[in-house]
Enzyme design. Structure first.
Site, PDB file in Angstrom:
ATOM      1  CB  CYS A 206      -0.768  -0.596   1.278  1.00  0.00           C
ATOM      2  SG  CYS A 206      -1.336   1.931   1.702  1.00  0.00           S
TER       3      CYS A 206
ATOM      4  CB  CYS B 144       0.062   1.624   4.172  1.00  0.00           C
ATOM      5  SG  CYS B 144      -1.894   1.197   4.113  1.00  0.00           S
TER       6      CYS B 144
END
Length: 180
Positions: free
Chosen positions: A17, A20
């Protein structure tokens, strides 16, 4: 999660991600400022998918704030430092009320873009309805947090989601006790 009496901010993330990874250093800085008052727990959804299911996490990054074992706040999507600071402050205070709403500049930008799209929809003969729809959506996104109808619908949906989560957790705990 933790047995600590301190409030917890739980970050659900994944190594693949990108948001993230972008948010990680900022999250760490904010967590260090709240060290001793708010605990940060990071959960990799690829390694612990059952935890994500337990808390109804469908997308990453997601932050879930727990206070005395109860979910008091959840946010999905990458947040900037101001947003993360607000999440930690809400965790410390035990209320989601500390979260900021749209900044005035963002509200003005969305409103302006919505008005421009609505104006363009009048000038365009073909597919003008698409521009009008986009303009209306942008205008609504600038003021949604102040709309009483939106608040009522959101409140009802939140209560419904919490009830489903409680039902799921009780069913899950019964199944676990039956398995033992």
């Amino acid at each position: 999660m933790s047995d600590s009496d301190r409030p917890q901010v739980v970050e659900f993330w994944a190594p693949w991600c990108v948001p993230c990874r972008q948010m990680a250093p900022i999250l760490q800085r904010v967590a260090e400022r709240y060290a001793g008052r708010v605990e940060l727990t990071k959960i990799n959804v690829d390694e612990q998918p059952e935890q994500a299911r337990t808390y109804g996490v469908m997308a990453v990054p997601a932050l879930v704030v727990l206070r005395q074992g109860q979910v008091i706040l959840r946010r999905t999507g990458a947040l900037d430092e101001v947003g993360l600071e607000a999440v930690f402050a809400a965790a410390e205070q035990g209320s989601a009320a500390a979260l900021p709403v749209l900044r005035p500049f963002d509200r003005l930008l969305r409103s302006g873009a919505g008005v421009l799209l609505l104006g363009a929809s009048v000038l365009v003969s073909q597919a003008g309805w698409v521009l009008a729809l986009l303009g209306a959506a942008l205008l609504f996104s600038a003021v949604y947090d102040r709309c009483p109808v939106y608040r009522a619908v959101r409140s009802a949906l939140t209560q419904r989601r919490k009830a489903k989560q409680r039902d799921w957790q009780s069913t899950n705990s019964r199944q676990r006790s039956e398995d033992e």
